[in-house]
Design a protein around this motif. Structure first.
Motif, mmCIF file in Angstrom:
data_model
loop_
_atom_site.group_PDB
_atom_site.id
_atom_site.type_symbol
_atom_site.label_atom_id
_atom_site.label_comp_id
_atom_site.label_asym_id
_atom_site.label_seq_id
_atom_site.Cartn_x
_atom_site.Cartn_y
_atom_site.Cartn_z
ATOM 1 N N CYS A 125 -49.037 23.198 34.114
ATOM 2 C CA CYS A 125 -48.454 24.430 34.692
ATOM 3 C C CYS A 125 -49.543 25.309 35.307
ATOM 4 O O CYS A 125 -49.345 25.879 36.385
ATOM 5 N N GLU A 126 -50.673 25.439 34.606
ATOM 6 C CA GLU A 126 -51.773 26.259 35.141
ATOM 7 C C GLU A 126 -52.288 25.649 36.447
ATOM 8 O O GLU A 126 -52.541 26.359 37.418
ATOM 9 N N LYS A 127 -52.432 24.327 36.456
ATOM 10 C CA LYS A 127 -52.888 23.611 37.653
ATOM 11 C C LYS A 127 -51.897 23.830 38.810
ATOM 12 O O LYS A 127 -52.295 24.116 39.941
ATOM 13 N N GLU A 129 -58.158 32.382 38.708
ATOM 14 C CA GLU A 129 -57.786 32.643 37.301
ATOM 15 C C GLU A 129 -56.968 31.491 36.733
ATOM 16 O O GLU A 129 -57.137 31.110 35.572
ATOM 17 N N GLU A 130 -56.070 30.929 37.545
ATOM 18 C CA GLU A 130 -55.244 29.816 37.051
ATOM 19 C C GLU A 130 -56.113 28.580 36.782
ATOM 20 O O GLU A 130 -55.880 27.864 35.798
ATOM 21 N N VAL A 131 -57.114 28.344 37.622
ATOM 22 C CA VAL A 131 -58.019 27.203 37.376
ATOM 23 C C VAL A 131 -58.819 27.448 36.088
ATOM 24 O O VAL A 131 -59.011 26.525 35.281
ATOM 25 N N GLU A 132 -59.227 28.703 35.878
ATOM 26 C CA GLU A 132 -59.919 29.036 34.610
ATOM 27 C C GLU A 132 -59.001 28.772 33.420
ATOM 28 O O GLU A 132 -59.431 28.222 32.400
ATOM 29 N N HIS A 133 -57.727 29.169 33.539
ATOM 30 C CA HIS A 133 -56.774 28.919 32.446
ATOM 31 C C HIS A 133 -56.619 27.418 32.226
ATOM 32 O O HIS A 133 -56.567 26.948 31.086
ATOM 33 N N PHE A 134 -56.532 26.668 33.327
ATOM 34 C CA PHE A 134 -56.412 25.207 33.238
ATOM 35 C C PHE A 134 -57.591 24.643 32.445
ATOM 36 O O PHE A 134 -57.420 23.833 31.519
ATOM 37 N N SER A 144 -53.287 38.552 31.620
ATOM 38 C CA SER A 144 -53.557 37.901 32.905
ATOM 39 C C SER A 144 -52.260 37.472 33.591
ATOM 40 O O SER A 144 -52.054 37.716 34.787
ATOM 41 N N GLU A 145 -51.344 36.871 32.818
ATOM 42 C CA GLU A 145 -50.090 36.388 33.435
ATOM 43 C C GLU A 145 -49.196 37.570 33.845
ATOM 44 O O GLU A 145 -48.540 37.517 34.889
ATOM 45 N N ALA A 146 -49.205 38.646 33.043
ATOM 46 C CA ALA A 146 -48.457 39.846 33.446
ATOM 47 C C ALA A 146 -49.060 40.418 34.733
ATOM 48 O O ALA A 146 -48.343 40.899 35.613
ATOM 49 N N GLY A 147 -50.385 40.330 34.858
ATOM 50 C CA GLY A 147 -51.068 40.774 36.081
ATOM 51 C C GLY A 147 -50.657 39.935 37.286
ATOM 52 O O GLY A 147 -50.519 40.459 38.396
ATOM 53 N N HIS A 148 -50.426 38.641 37.060
ATOM 54 C CA HIS A 148 -49.992 37.773 38.163
ATOM 55 C C HIS A 148 -48.577 38.148 38.618
ATOM 56 O O HIS A 148 -48.278 38.121 39.804
ATOM 57 N N TYR A 149 -47.717 38.479 37.647
ATOM 58 C CA TYR A 149 -46.362 38.952 37.996
ATOM 59 C C TYR A 149 -46.485 40.163 38.913
ATOM 60 O O TYR A 149 -45.825 40.244 39.950
HETATM 61 FE FE LIG Z 1 -52.293 31.120 34.091
#
Ligand SMILES: [Fe+2]
Ligand SMILES: [Fe+2]
Length: 191
Positions: free
Chosen positions: A30-32, A61-66, A144-149
């Motif tokens: 999902c992060e990827k 940020e998503e790659v970092e989460h991945f 972080s995910e709330a920030g993406h929203y």
């Molecule tokens: Fe993420």
């Protein structure tokens, strides 16, 4: 949470905590895919400078989460599995208009809604997972995910009237409630 119309089915929580390796592998994918979606938005809208700047940051940020999820997988002596995927994101993407200018608005709102549901599910996992390092990890992802929203909805308001964004967000959140309620509680992040 973040405008979602229905909470996650408690049965999903039971399935998820009993299948942590499967959840982690799906979460990694999902992060990827979140990073890939952001990069794809740049490919489609290169002249939208605000969007490009925000999507670069979000993809990073998503790659970092991945990477972090992958490290958790390795620390449990597991390996990333093939992506089985689910129908959740596919059903939401199918709601995106094929025609501009609606297509960009819908894409941003679908991006926001997926972030909102991820955020809700991370908060549930943080509360119910017995492994404290993993529970802390899920707590650490929430902001972080709330920030993406907010990033997706802010970009939408940059390019469209706020009343139109609000109206379409409400409509698509209602569809999301139907989609999430129809799923059969598989050990997937959006299962
Ligand atoms: Fe993420
Ligand atoms: Fe995200």
């Amino acid at each position: 949470m973040l405008g979602l119309k229905v909470p996650t089915n408690p049965e999903w929580v039971t399935v998820a905590v009993e299948n942590i390796p499967a959840i982690l592998s799906d979460h990694a994918h999902c992060e990827k895919k979140a990073a890939m979606f952001a990069m794809n938005m740049i490919t489609r809208y290169p002249e939208r400078s605000r969007l490009v700047s925000d999507m670069i940051e979000l993809a990073q940020e998503e790659v970092e989460h991945f990477e972090l999820v992958h490290k958790h997988i390795l620390s449990r002596s597991e390996k990333l599995r093939h992506d089985k995927g689910g129908s959740y994101a596919r059903q939401l993407h199918a709601l995106i208009s094929k025609n501009e200018p609606q297509k960009l608005l819908d894409s941003l709102i679908v991006g926001a809604i997926i972030e909102a549901r991820s955020c809700e599910r991370f908060s549930i996992l943080a509360k119910h997972i017995s492994d404290s390092s993993l529970a802390e990890f899920y707590t650490s992802l929430l902001a972080s995910e709330a920030g993406h929203y907010r990033a997706y909805t802010d970009i939408a308001r940059e390019y469209y009237p706020a009343t139109l964004v609000k109206k379409r967000l409400k409509e698509l959140l209602e569809f999301e409630a139907v989609i999430i309620s129809s799923l059969d509680n598989k050990p997937l992040m959006h299962g």
